[in-house]
Design an enzyme around this catalytic site. Sequence first.
Site, PDB file in Angstrom:
ATOM      1  N   SER A 106       4.987 -81.597  28.330  1.00  0.00           N
ATOM      2  CA  SER A 106       5.193 -82.895  27.691  1.00  0.00           C
ATOM      3  C   SER A 106       4.674 -82.923  26.254  1.00  0.00           C
ATOM      4  O   SER A 106       3.675 -82.281  25.927  1.00  0.00           O
ATOM      5  CB  SER A 106       4.479 -83.974  28.504  1.00  0.00           C
ATOM      6  N   GLN A 128       9.363 -80.832  26.324  1.00  0.00           N
ATOM      7  CA  GLN A 128       9.897 -82.186  26.319  1.00  0.00           C
ATOM      8  C   GLN A 128       9.485 -82.899  25.040  1.00  0.00           C
ATOM      9  O   GLN A 128       8.310 -82.893  24.668  1.00  0.00           O
ATOM     10  CB  GLN A 128       9.397 -82.959  27.535  1.00  0.00           C
ATOM     11  N   TYR A 130       9.456 -86.440  22.660  1.00  0.00           N
ATOM     12  CA  TYR A 130       9.680 -87.813  22.229  1.00  0.00           C
ATOM     13  C   TYR A 130       9.859 -87.775  20.715  1.00  0.00           C
ATOM     14  O   TYR A 130       9.067 -87.124  20.012  1.00  0.00           O
ATOM     15  CB  TYR A 130       8.481 -88.706  22.542  1.00  0.00           C
ATOM     16  N   THR A 156      13.734 -86.751  25.818  1.00  0.00           N
ATOM     17  CA  THR A 156      13.633 -87.938  26.657  1.00  0.00           C
ATOM     18  C   THR A 156      14.333 -89.090  25.955  1.00  0.00           C
ATOM     19  O   THR A 156      13.990 -89.446  24.827  1.00  0.00           O
ATOM     20  CB  THR A 156      12.169 -88.287  26.952  1.00  0.00           C
ATOM     21  N   ARG A 165       3.570-101.491  32.371  1.00  0.00           N
ATOM     22  CA  ARG A 165       2.911-100.989  33.581  1.00  0.00           C
ATOM     23  C   ARG A 165       1.650-101.830  33.779  1.00  0.00           C
ATOM     24  O   ARG A 165       0.661-101.678  33.060  1.00  0.00           O
ATOM     25  CB  ARG A 165       2.605 -99.498  33.420  1.00  0.00           C
ATOM     26  N   ARG A 253       9.000 -95.973  35.638  1.00  0.00           N
ATOM     27  CA  ARG A 253       7.956 -96.461  34.728  1.00  0.00           C
ATOM     28  C   ARG A 253       8.522 -97.177  33.501  1.00  0.00           C
ATOM     29  O   ARG A 253       7.761 -97.676  32.669  1.00  0.00           O
ATOM     30  CB  ARG A 253       7.083 -95.282  34.271  1.00  0.00           C
ATOM     31  N   GLY A 282      12.342 -87.679  40.405  1.00  0.00           N
ATOM     32  CA  GLY A 282      12.032 -88.993  40.952  1.00  0.00           C
ATOM     33  C   GLY A 282      12.194 -89.074  42.458  1.00  0.00           C
ATOM     34  O   GLY A 282      13.293 -88.910  42.982  1.00  0.00           O
ATOM     35  N   GLY A 283      11.095 -89.304  43.161  1.00  0.00           N
ATOM     36  CA  GLY A 283      11.150 -89.589  44.585  1.00  0.00           C
ATOM     37  C   GLY A 283      11.160 -88.401  45.513  1.00  0.00           C
ATOM     38  O   GLY A 283      11.239 -88.571  46.735  1.00  0.00           O
ATOM     39  N   ARG A 285       9.703 -85.859  47.771  1.00  0.00           N
ATOM     40  CA  ARG A 285       8.433 -85.745  48.495  1.00  0.00           C
ATOM     41  C   ARG A 285       8.473 -84.712  49.616  1.00  0.00           C
ATOM     42  O   ARG A 285       7.455 -84.431  50.225  1.00  0.00           O
ATOM     43  CB  ARG A 285       8.039 -87.108  49.087  1.00  0.00           C
ATOM     44  N   GLY A 304       7.176 -84.798  39.486  1.00  0.00           N
ATOM     45  CA  GLY A 304       6.194 -85.291  38.535  1.00  0.00           C
ATOM     46  C   GLY A 304       4.864 -85.590  39.195  1.00  0.00           C
ATOM     47  O   GLY A 304       3.927 -84.800  39.140  1.00  0.00           O
TER      48      GLY A 304
END
Length: 360
Positions: A106, A128, A130, A156, A165, A253, A282-283, A285, A304
């Site tokens: 990041s 990554q 920004y 991103t 948040r 987020r 994302g998600g 698990r 993540g």
Amino acid sequence: MSMVCLSDFEDYAKKYLPKIAWDYFAAGADDCTTRDENILAYKRIRFRPRMLRDVSVMDIRTKILGSEIGFPVGIAPTGFHQLAWPDGEKSTARAARAMNICYIASTYSTCTLEEISAAAPGGLRWFQLYIHRNRAASQQLVQRAEALGFQGLVLTADLPYSGKRRDDVRNGFRLPPHMKVKNLERAFEGDDWSEYGLPPNSLDPSVTWNDIYWLRSLTRLPIIIKGILTKEDAELAVKHGVQGIIVSNHGGRQLDEGPATIDALVEVVEAVRGRVEVYVDGGIRKGSDVLKALALGAKCVFIGRPALWGLAYKGEEGLQDVLRILQDEFRLSMALAGKYFVCCASVSEIGQHLVQFSRL
């Protein structure tokens, strides 16, 4: 404590991390609807397993942008790894190299690109980005990453401003004094570094699709765009010459009440029609979640928060534990789902015929 599944690492991290760090990692935007839906959406997908298919030999390797990885999981870009473990992103890079997977470092790392690169020479790493108002600082980051051997540039696209948040607001989140956004330490002036380790309003909200051409002028690295959720933007990504798309809602987020990433994946895959590689985060698990994502067209998934839980448990070793559990679960799910063709069971056989959406 016996660590059997990823939720065990989540429980450990929630118990032992300082509250402000746990809340930062766990935070979603607003009501956290999208954050939670990322996980729930996987539960609406069911397998259509085949039997008596000879799965005695399994090959779970794959390639992303021409580089072979040990199995189709990578580490998504997340900030501030030193909040989870003292060595921070250096431990993350070492764990990724040990497991032969891709790590996306990041912009908001608490270690420099040089430190990350030196910690795990030869590892597969993407950077990554920004884009900040200080374009010269962004340009220097891109060129540093390429010079250090990073093999992809991930832009991103979903953060012109930070999402709200609530726990971070309540906690007055700031990095501890000894931690810095190392790669941007000298990029901005002033004394107020209160917005996630940087001055307020340092991100550039004027970024458009044309900035991909600007990035292309700076580097020969393949460009992957992260944050795509619709067919319209997927088509624009292809039109503007990116080499990959990460279907992502920033872990829930940013904009709340957008689609779960696994639901958006189908739309994006259909739009690009194989012209670029598509990934999803994302998600995820369980290893079976990885299998579902690949069945719906993802080339690879990225994790993540689970990576951060692994770091919080035992640093590099804990993250390797997380990855091994996912690897073993993925292999087992693939075997139990059965193969559909006559060749050796491999990742290339996974397709939409393997899943169906539940009516529940």
